[in-house]
Design an enzyme around this catalytic site. Sequence first.
Site, PDB file in Angstrom:
ATOM      1  N   THR A 118       1.036  -1.330   0.097  1.00 59.69           N
ATOM      2  CA  THR A 118       0.091   0.120   0.015  1.00 59.69           C
ATOM      3  C   THR A 118       0.809   1.081  -0.066  1.00 59.69           C
ATOM      4  O   THR A 118       2.056   1.137   0.340  1.00 59.69           O
ATOM      5  CB  THR A 118      -0.741   0.072   1.260  1.00 59.69           C
ATOM      6  OG1 THR A 118      -1.421   1.527   1.448  1.00 59.69           O
ATOM      7  CG2 THR A 118      -0.134  -0.313   2.552  1.00 59.69           C
ATOM      8  N   TYR A 142      -1.329   0.248  10.104  1.00 56.93           N
ATOM      9  CA  TYR A 142      -1.476  -0.370   8.702  1.00 56.93           C
ATOM     10  C   TYR A 142      -0.206  -0.286   7.948  1.00 56.93           C
ATOM     11  O   TYR A 142       0.138  -1.380   7.502  1.00 56.93           O
ATOM     12  CB  TYR A 142      -2.785   0.210   8.283  1.00 56.93           C
ATOM     13  CG  TYR A 142      -3.042  -0.056   6.984  1.00 56.93           C
ATOM     14  CD1 TYR A 142      -3.249  -1.388   6.666  1.00 56.93           C
ATOM     15  CD2 TYR A 142      -3.208   0.690   5.945  1.00 56.93           C
ATOM     16  CE1 TYR A 142      -3.579  -1.941   5.330  1.00 56.93           C
ATOM     17  CE2 TYR A 142      -3.400   0.314   4.528  1.00 56.93           C
ATOM     18  CZ  TYR A 142      -3.491  -1.010   4.246  1.00 56.93           C
ATOM     19  OH  TYR A 142      -3.644  -1.375   3.283  1.00 56.93           O
TER      20      TYR A 142
END
Length: 332
Positions: A118, A142
């Site tokens: 990501t 995350y």
Amino acid sequence: MSQTVLVTGGAGYIGSHACKALRNAGFIPVTYDNLCTGWQDAVRFGPFEQGDLMDRARLDEVLSRHKPVAVMHFAALSQVGEAMREPGKYWRGNVSASLNLIEAALAAGIRNFVFSSTCATYGDHDGVVLDEGTAQTPLNAYGASKRAIEDMLRDFGASDGLRSVIFRYFNVAGADPEGEVGEFHQPETHLIPLILDAIDGKRDALTIHGTDYPTADGTCIRDYVHVMDLVDAHVLGLKHLLGGQVPDGTQEVFCLGTGNGFSVREVIDHSRHVTNRPVPMIEGPRRGGDAVKLVSGSEKAISVLGWTPARSTLPQMIADAWRWHQNGGYER
Ligand code: UDP
């Protein structure tokens, strides 16, 4: 004979679209998913094996029965807000679970790994366009957990010859234009589905998370990619691996974005135009952990993989998401 690919998270949003793209490319996608956020109804393009990544015995059994040529690893917790509140959940659920998966894959003799990373691994970079060489300084657990898994793949490359293709994606949106699968999170936290919920009265209003960012209209800027384009890149990445273009023990990273950034207010404006309906909204405070601007270059994916992000215009993504939103959805 068709080759099998283990798709972790194949019952989720991106994983289910990837299974469709794999099936269409002649592979057999075997979904491995614990259904904690995924949907059994989304598994439509190959076998389903319900299981948890922490369950090594189950993983070993599934790998030995299906004998995949590669693993495509989507299964992950992916909400920035939750990651800020409960970092342990991300370190355990993303990092420990991926370690288990990598070790199981290597024990089963699998050396090809496609990993869903990501742009949240980058953190804030003062508005620069990000690419594969940009330093990774994540702002939340995350992004940090995904960066740790990238590092893990590198280390197992050095020790065991693992070959990996890593995709760092930007904001994924849209849905299968044929309506077989789409985005359906419970609870929903992503901008476009929340705008569509506000438009058709499923929620009172969209809250804009922060209007005082140093951007032209004060809201955060993101680079939106159509889920169909994104999964096309995964199939190309898999073929790149299987074709022997990634040397043993190495990893190849690709950013998947469009190079175009849109602010939250611009996404709202496009949504109003596409649906021809007003967007009820309120202005709220910043959401912790959000970077001001995340925009990518994708020249490498285009030149090395021959990727063409053909559907990734905001009106197209919103139109496909809107069609799915009105007709789709899954039931437990
Ligand atoms: N956002 C917002 N309101 C919402 C959800 C998201 O203003 O209800 C903003 C969020 O702060 C970010 C952008 O929309 O700037 C995209 O957020 P999303 O959660 O969709 O994806 P992320 O960039 O966190 O992966």
